[in-house]
Design a protein around this motif. Structure first.
Motif, short mmCIF file in Angstrom:
data_model
loop_
_atom_site.label_atom_id
_atom_site.label_comp_id
_atom_site.label_asym_id
_atom_site.label_seq_id
_atom_site.Cartn_x
_atom_site.Cartn_y
_atom_site.Cartn_z
N THR A 17 0.86 -1.17 0.00
CA THR A 17 0.00 0.00 0.00
C THR A 17 0.90 1.23 0.00
OG1 THR A 17 -0.07 0.22 2.41
CG2 THR A 17 -1.75 -1.21 1.38
N PHE A 18 0.33 2.37 -0.27
CA PHE A 18 1.11 3.61 -0.26
C PHE A 18 1.77 3.80 1.10
CE2 PHE A 18 1.85 8.11 0.24
CZ PHE A 18 2.41 8.46 -0.98
N ARG A 19 0.98 3.60 2.14
CA ARG A 19 1.48 3.79 3.51
C ARG A 19 2.62 2.82 3.82
NH1 ARG A 19 -1.79 5.91 8.23
NH2 ARG A 19 -3.09 6.39 6.48
N GLU A 20 2.48 1.56 3.41
CA GLU A 20 3.53 0.57 3.65
C GLU A 20 4.81 0.94 2.91
OE1 GLU A 20 0.91 -3.54 4.23
OE2 GLU A 20 1.46 -2.90 2.19
N ALA A 21 4.66 1.37 1.66
CA ALA A 21 5.83 1.75 0.86
C ALA A 21 6.53 2.96 1.47
CB ALA A 21 5.40 2.03 -0.59
N GLU A 26 11.02 5.26 4.58
CA GLU A 26 11.52 5.99 5.74
C GLU A 26 12.49 5.14 6.55
OE1 GLU A 26 7.81 7.09 7.57
OE2 GLU A 26 7.69 8.96 6.45
N SER A 27 12.19 3.86 6.69
CA SER A 27 13.09 2.94 7.42
C SER A 27 14.43 2.81 6.71
CB SER A 27 12.46 1.56 7.56
OG SER A 27 11.32 1.62 8.36
N ALA A 45 19.92 -1.70 -0.06
CA ALA A 45 18.91 -0.85 0.57
C ALA A 45 18.63 0.37 -0.30
CB ALA A 45 19.36 -0.43 1.97
N TYR A 46 19.68 0.97 -0.84
CA TYR A 46 19.52 2.15 -1.69
C TYR A 46 18.71 1.79 -2.94
CZ TYR A 46 20.66 6.35 -4.31
OH TYR A 46 20.58 7.51 -5.02
N GLU A 47 19.02 0.64 -3.53
CA GLU A 47 18.29 0.21 -4.72
C GLU A 47 16.80 0.02 -4.42
OE1 GLU A 47 18.42 -3.33 -8.11
OE2 GLU A 47 19.79 -3.42 -6.40
N ARG A 48 16.50 -0.61 -3.30
CA ARG A 48 15.10 -0.81 -2.90
C ARG A 48 14.44 0.56 -2.66
NH1 ARG A 48 10.81 -4.68 -2.41
NH2 ARG A 48 9.58 -4.09 -0.60
N GLY A 49 15.18 1.47 -2.04
CA GLY A 49 14.65 2.80 -1.79
C GLY A 49 14.32 3.55 -3.06
N VAL A 51 13.47 2.21 -5.93
CA VAL A 51 12.26 1.58 -6.49
C VAL A 51 11.03 2.06 -5.73
CG1 VAL A 51 11.07 -0.62 -6.86
CG2 VAL A 51 13.51 -0.42 -7.37
N LEU A 52 11.12 2.09 -4.41
CA LEU A 52 10.00 2.57 -3.59
C LEU A 52 9.66 4.02 -3.91
CD1 LEU A 52 11.00 0.97 -0.18
CD2 LEU A 52 8.88 0.49 -1.42
N LEU A 53 10.69 4.86 -4.00
CA LEU A 53 10.47 6.28 -4.29
C LEU A 53 9.80 6.46 -5.64
CD1 LEU A 53 10.83 9.23 -3.50
CD2 LEU A 53 13.13 9.13 -4.48
N GLY A 54 10.27 5.73 -6.65
CA GLY A 54 9.65 5.82 -7.97
C GLY A 54 8.18 5.43 -7.94
N SER A 55 7.88 4.36 -7.22
CA SER A 55 6.50 3.90 -7.10
C SER A 55 5.64 4.94 -6.38
CB SER A 55 6.46 2.57 -6.34
OG SER A 55 5.13 2.18 -6.09
N LEU A 56 6.17 5.50 -5.31
CA LEU A 56 5.42 6.51 -4.55
C LEU A 56 5.17 7.75 -5.40
CD1 LEU A 56 7.23 6.12 -1.12
CD2 LEU A 56 4.82 5.60 -1.59
#
Length: 88
Positions: A17-21, A26-27, A45-49, A51-56
């Protein structure tokens, strides 16, 4: 086990969900700022971040467009009388 080591066990970004992402991002930022990870863990971790940022950002853009469409629907169209006054 560190947070970065658990990245493989995390849900795919598109299933969050948006909130989970946002919470996960943030973590990741917090862990990266702590400078406690090994280089490989930091990169993962940076790579995952990223991807998360792009999705958000994509989700926010879609939400903004939806709000604009909804706001456009709220603008009342002129009634027939008002439209026809210029035709007489």
């Amino acid at each position: 086990m560190s947070d970065a080591a658990n990245l493989d066990e995390k849900k795919p970004v598109e299933e969050l969900t948006f909130r989970e992402a946002l919470s996960e991002l943030e973590s990741i930022v917090s862990v990266l700022e702590s400078n406690t990870l090994e280089l490989e863990e930091s990169l993962a971790a940076y790579e995952r971040g990223v991807v998360l940022l792009g999705s958000l950002q994509k989700r926010l853009g879609a939400a903004e467009q939806q709000v604009e469409v909804l706001m456009g629907e709220l603008v009342a169209a002129p009634d027939d009388e008002t439209q026809d006054t210029t035709l007489s």
